[in-house]
Design an enzyme around this catalytic site. Structure first.
Site, PDB file in Angstrom:
ATOM      1  N   TYR A   1      22.023  58.952  15.026  1.00 50.67           N
ATOM      2  CA  TYR A   1      21.801  57.898  14.042  1.00 50.67           C
ATOM      3  C   TYR A   1      22.668  57.935  12.796  1.00 50.67           C
ATOM      4  O   TYR A   1      22.641  56.992  12.024  1.00 50.67           O
ATOM      5  CB  TYR A   1      20.330  57.772  13.670  1.00 50.67           C
ATOM      6  CG  TYR A   1      19.617  59.071  13.307  1.00 50.67           C
ATOM      7  CD1 TYR A   1      19.988  59.821  12.196  1.00 50.67           C
ATOM      8  CD2 TYR A   1      18.538  59.496  14.086  1.00 50.67           C
ATOM      9  CE1 TYR A   1      19.317  60.992  11.882  1.00 50.67           C
ATOM     10  CE2 TYR A   1      17.863  60.674  13.762  1.00 50.67           C
ATOM     11  CZ  TYR A   1      18.258  61.412  12.665  1.00 50.67           C
ATOM     12  OH  TYR A   1      17.599  62.557  12.354  1.00 50.67           O
TER      13      TYR A   1
ATOM     14  N   CYS B   1     -21.820  62.376  40.614  1.00 50.21           N
ATOM     15  CA  CYS B   1     -23.190  62.268  41.070  1.00 50.21           C
ATOM     16  C   CYS B   1     -23.138  61.470  42.358  1.00 50.21           C
ATOM     17  O   CYS B   1     -22.647  60.342  42.374  1.00 50.21           O
ATOM     18  CB  CYS B   1     -24.036  61.544  40.030  1.00 50.21           C
ATOM     19  SG  CYS B   1     -25.595  60.965  40.714  1.00 50.21           S
TER      20      CYS B   1
ATOM     21  N   LYS C   1       6.075  54.376   7.803  1.00 49.17           N
ATOM     22  CA  LYS C   1       5.314  55.199   8.749  1.00 49.17           C
ATOM     23  C   LYS C   1       4.100  54.457   9.283  1.00 49.17           C
ATOM     24  O   LYS C   1       3.378  53.807   8.533  1.00 49.17           O
ATOM     25  CB  LYS C   1       4.835  56.474   8.041  1.00 49.17           C
ATOM     26  CG  LYS C   1       5.969  57.361   7.554  1.00 49.17           C
ATOM     27  CD  LYS C   1       6.286  58.455   8.528  1.00 49.17           C
ATOM     28  CE  LYS C   1       5.301  59.600   8.390  1.00 49.17           C
ATOM     29  NZ  LYS C   1       5.626  60.702   9.287  1.00 49.17           N
TER      30      LYS C   1
ATOM     31  N   LYS D   1      11.709  55.521  14.227  1.00 40.45           N
ATOM     32  CA  LYS D   1      11.765  56.879  13.691  1.00 40.45           C
ATOM     33  C   LYS D   1      11.271  57.791  14.804  1.00 40.45           C
ATOM     34  O   LYS D   1      10.094  57.764  15.171  1.00 40.45           O
ATOM     35  CB  LYS D   1      10.887  57.017  12.450  1.00 40.45           C
ATOM     36  CG  LYS D   1      11.006  58.383  11.800  1.00 40.45           C
ATOM     37  CD  LYS D   1      10.288  58.429  10.466  1.00 40.45           C
ATOM     38  CE  LYS D   1      10.637  59.671   9.676  1.00 40.45           C
ATOM     39  NZ  LYS D   1      10.265  60.921  10.332  1.00 40.45           N
TER      40      LYS D   1
ATOM     41  N   CYS E   1     -28.882  55.926  41.424  1.00 41.27           N
ATOM     42  CA  CYS E   1     -28.788  56.582  40.114  1.00 41.27           C
ATOM     43  C   CYS E   1     -28.772  55.496  39.036  1.00 41.27           C
ATOM     44  O   CYS E   1     -27.933  54.600  39.078  1.00 41.27           O
ATOM     45  CB  CYS E   1     -27.505  57.416  40.043  1.00 41.27           C
ATOM     46  SG  CYS E   1     -27.081  57.960  38.379  1.00 41.27           S
TER      47      CYS E   1
HETATM   48  S1  IVH Z   1      17.983  58.922   9.186  1.00 40.03           S
HETATM   49  C1  IVH Z   1      18.983  59.625   5.138  1.00 40.03           C
HETATM   50  N1  IVH Z   1      16.989  57.890  11.358  1.00 40.03           N
HETATM   51  O1  IVH Z   1      13.335  61.727   9.926  1.00 40.03           O
HETATM   52  C2  IVH Z   1      19.054  59.687   6.601  1.00 40.03           C
HETATM   53  N2  IVH Z   1      16.074  59.918  10.532  1.00 40.03           N
HETATM   54  O2  IVH Z   1      12.429  62.198   7.138  1.00 40.03           O
HETATM   55  C3  IVH Z   1      18.060  60.635   7.155  1.00 40.03           C
HETATM   56  N3  IVH Z   1      14.287  60.822  11.907  1.00 40.03           N
HETATM   57  O3  IVH Z   1      15.121  64.646   9.234  1.00 40.03           O
HETATM   58  C4  IVH Z   1      17.881  60.555   8.580  1.00 40.03           C
HETATM   59  N4  IVH Z   1      14.319  59.259  13.441  1.00 40.03           N
HETATM   60  O4  IVH Z   1      14.415  64.180  11.616  1.00 40.03           O
HETATM   61  C5  IVH Z   1      16.927  58.883  10.476  1.00 40.03           C
HETATM   62  N5  IVH Z   1      16.187  56.908  13.319  1.00 40.03           N
HETATM   63  C6  IVH Z   1      16.163  57.893  12.422  1.00 40.03           C
HETATM   64  C7  IVH Z   1      15.251  58.960  12.533  1.00 40.03           C
HETATM   65  C8  IVH Z   1      15.238  59.945  11.556  1.00 40.03           C
HETATM   66  C9  IVH Z   1      13.757  60.395  13.045  1.00 40.03           C
HETATM   67  C10 IVH Z   1      13.850  62.019  11.190  1.00 40.03           C
HETATM   68  C11 IVH Z   1      14.916  63.048  10.970  1.00 40.03           C
HETATM   69  C12 IVH Z   1      14.965  63.295   9.498  1.00 40.03           C
HETATM   70  C13 IVH Z   1      13.637  62.804   9.071  1.00 40.03           C
HETATM   71  C14 IVH Z   1      13.696  62.340   7.659  1.00 40.03           C
END
Ligand code: IVH
Length: 694
Positions: free
Chosen positions: A246, A446, A334, A136, A452
């Protein structure tokens, strides 16, 4: 939680009619909304957030929760009804024909397992589902529209239903193709993905900004957002941005069956897809990926704050459907928050082994990056000044992986009225010697050296540490006492200790004292590399120490080597060579080394090194490599005897250029220095390894 919402002004305590008192949930909702709007404005309009992303998310999550419990209190102007940026007045608003969705989140294995089980139940599938897993990316979500293969529009996600037209800026991002490759794409294609700023670009930008006295970018995500919102596309073009694609929005008559097919098609059309995306079957494989990425996270070269897992099959995605803008077929796993705000209680000035004075922030303990943090480094005096730190300030703290926590920012609006700014010490806090700071150097020192007590303690701790002489049981507390009582002045004194002396120290029984003495005796049999490392010569880490040991093979040879001879050693440049030379030229150091040898510290003579195939060569690495990190590539080269330099010059033998290589590859071309791509590089390493020389 309470302190996070204290910024909100007290909300109206009565409903609009001015009489009916507001019920408690309505008050909390009103306070949250006002607070969230304040932070949205700071983040999206001013590019100057006061909360860490995770803290902001927590506020929003709470509001969503309350509104779910009290649907009658939802109003059209609630931030939950329009999450994201207000389109800035400066860019035209554009509507997304298909909404840009958000993701549900989970933060633990258990939550993920629940989600996966729900997916299987909902689609009524017996076997293992297929998923895609990918990092992500912490950047800015964008939509790109291609008509007949030509980029015609770029837009931000905005609130998901409409965003800003940033076509001119998006066109400047090198990873965004202005025209697709081949001719198999549909007449209209909407590509979605994340524009982000790679970490090396982010650091380079900030270094340049710092030396020009300009404002620094807060973090790579903000940097990407700010860069895309420049009115002048030339400014955007000057920022190092990249993109990973993506998913597909509008796709005309193209009907892929799976997410994986989309990614494969993207790659064929010249769109950048993350090299780390995988297709796996079953929940365990997803969890393995989550664990693996967490380990690699800090060497990706960009910020990733989790893993996105998607059900691969589009038929199943349709069956699962979407609720309130969040698809049931995808989830963001996350990683723990990497930033949080807390209060600065004090600043301590620590004196390191080489006399360097490091300011350390003493913080109100705060949970960040999976651990409780109460100390954070402030690097050097310049940084304290740059941050304009005051005692009692609310500060932003970052912690990623094993990296030392850092204070990155002061929230000035929260500064208490009577706050005093942090004073710089003029004298060493340990020995009162006036501190020196050579012109142009960021680090104050120093100069008292081993007279020291702080430097004495630190060099003894280093000497005893695991990768040095590995003296088990001789911990920090013990070293502190030995120095404070004047029992030990230098490493050689350690070997003069006896059981009675050690037993006289606090928290020492006869048994542990005996153990320390035994460990000291055992440490006398060591390796030459450990011994060199243990001496604590400035700039000589374990790798350099090992290289020196293999090269010189005896203490006399090392001791008597010239700077030129030292320069021949892999990984040793002129600065390191001069540090080594001046260490052995120092009378006191020579004395300590001689006394250590008298104590019968000994090691087997290192074997004659195999011929290093790349000896005498200087290599430069640039761009990103997909099969290894840059550090790994560097380690391979050093092992083969090459030096690895940071910039291209006449002395460069060869350049390895991965995708995204910029000025260094150009410079190499100008100087007619051979450039190798990753495939050839990997083949070369394999060849040397097969010959047994690597
Ligand atoms: S998929 C349903 N893939 O995450 C598909 N999102 O919380 C939605 N994001 O607005 C997006 N990396 O900004 C997807 N590999 C990834 C991602 C990704 C970052 C962010 C993106 C989206 C947010 C969703």
């Amino acid at each position: 939680m309470a302190n996070r919402i204290e910024r909100a002004k007290m909300p109206e305590l009565t409903a609009k009619d001015g009489r009916t008192p507001m019920p408690p949930p309505a008050r909390e909702i009103a306070a949250l909304r006002e607070n969230i709007r304040y932070h949205l404005h700071r983040y999206h309009v001013l590019d100057d957030p006061e909360l860490a992303d995770s803290e902001f998310d927590a506020l929003l999550d709470r509001l969503v929760e309350l509104e779910n419990e009290h649907p009658d209190l939802v109003t059209p102007d609630s931030p939950t009804q329009r999450v994201g940026a207000e389109p800035s007045a400066r860019f035209a608003a554009v509507a997304h024909e298909l909404p840009m969705l958000s993701l549900d989140k989970c933060a633990s294995k258990e939550e993920f397992i629940d989600w996966e089980a729900r997916c299987r139940t909902r689609v009524g599938y017996e076997g293992e589902l297929e998923f895609t897993c990918e990092p992500k990316i912490d950047g800015v979500a964008v939509s790109l529209i291609y008509e007949n293969g030509v980029l015609v529009r770029g837009a931000t996600r905005g609130d998901g239903s409409s965003g800003e037209d940033i076509t001119a800026n998006v066109r400047t991002v090198p990873a965004v193709p202005l025209r697709l490759l081949g001719d198999t794409y549909p007449a209209t294609l909407e590509v979605r993905g994340e524009i982000y700023m790679p970490l090396d670009g982010f650091r380079a930008f900030n270094e340049a900004a710092a030396s020009a006295g300009e404002r620094l970018l807060v973090n790579p995500r903000n940097a990407a957002a700010g860069s895309l919102r420049q009115l002048d596309p030339k400014l955007t073009a000057s920022r190092p941005l990249s993109m990973y694609c993506y998913s597909a929005g509008l796709r005309g008559d193209w009907e892929p069956d799976t997410q994986w097919q989309v990614l494969e098609a993207f790659r064929r059309w010249g769109l950048r897809v993350n090299e780390r995306v995988v297709r796996v079957a079953g929940v365990e494989a997803c969890l393995d990926y989550v664990r693996l990425l967490l380990e690699e996270k800090d060497s990706l070269g960009y910020d990733a704050d989790g893993v996105v897992v998607k059900v691969n099959d589009f038929g199943m995605q349709d069956a699962l459907g979407t609720v309130t803008r969040r698809p049931r077929w995808a989830i963001a796993y996350k990683y723990p928050a990497q930033a949080a705000t807390t209060v600065l209680k004090g600043v301590e000035f620590q004196v390191g082994r080489t006399g360097a004075i490091t300011p350390v922030a003493k913080l109100e303990p705060v949970f960040v990056g999976g651990a409780t943090v109460s100390n954070a480094t402030l690097h050097n005096m310049d940084e304290v000044e740059r941050l304009d730190l005051h005692l009692g300030d609310t500060v932003m703290v970052h912690r990623a992986g094993d990296v030392i926590p850092q204070v990155t920012k002061v929230i000035e609006s929260k500064r208490p009225g009577d706050a005093r700014s942090v004073a710089m010490p003029q004298r060493c806090p340990a020995c009162d010697t006036p501190i020196e700071r050579p012109e142009g150097e960021a680090v104050a020192r120093c100069p008292a050296g081993l007279t020291c007590p702080a430097q004495r303690k630190e060099s003894l701790k280093h000497f005893a540490s695991r990768l040095a002489m590995d003296i088990e049981g001789l911990g920090d507390k013990l070293v502190d006492q030995l120095v404070e009582r004047g029992m030990v002045k230098d490493p050689a004194d350690l070997y003069g200790l006896d059981v009675d002396a050690v037993e006289s120290l606090e928290r020492m029984g006869p048994k542990s004292a005996r153990n320390v003495i035994d460990a000291l005796r055992a440490s006398k049999h060591t390796t030459f590399a450990r011994f060199i490392y243990a001496l604590g010569i400035r700039e000589v880490g374990e790798t350099t120490a090992a290289n020196l040991a293999n090269h010189f093979r005896s203490l006399d040879a090392l001791n008597g080597s010239s700077e030129e001879a030292l320069n021949e050693v892999p990984d040793v440049g002129p600065i390191v060579a001069s540090r080594i030379r001046s260490f052995f030229d120092d009378e006191d150091n020579r004395g300590v080394v001689a006394r250590l040898i008298e104590q019968d510290i000994h090691w087997p003579t290192p074997a004659r090194p195999a011929k290093s195939p790349l000896a005498g060569e200087t290599w430069v690495l640039t761009g990103t490599l997909s099969t290894m990190t840059r550090n790994e590539a560097r380690a391979h080269l050093v092992k083969l005897g090459a030096k690895v330099a940071g910039s291209v010059s006449g002395a460069t033998t060869r350049v390895v250029a991965g995708p995204g290589a910029g000025s260094k590859a150009k410079k190499a071309a100008e100087l007619e220095i051979p450039v190798m791509d990753e495939t050839d590089f990997v083949a070369m390493l394999a060849e040397h390894e097969a010959r047994g020389s690597g």
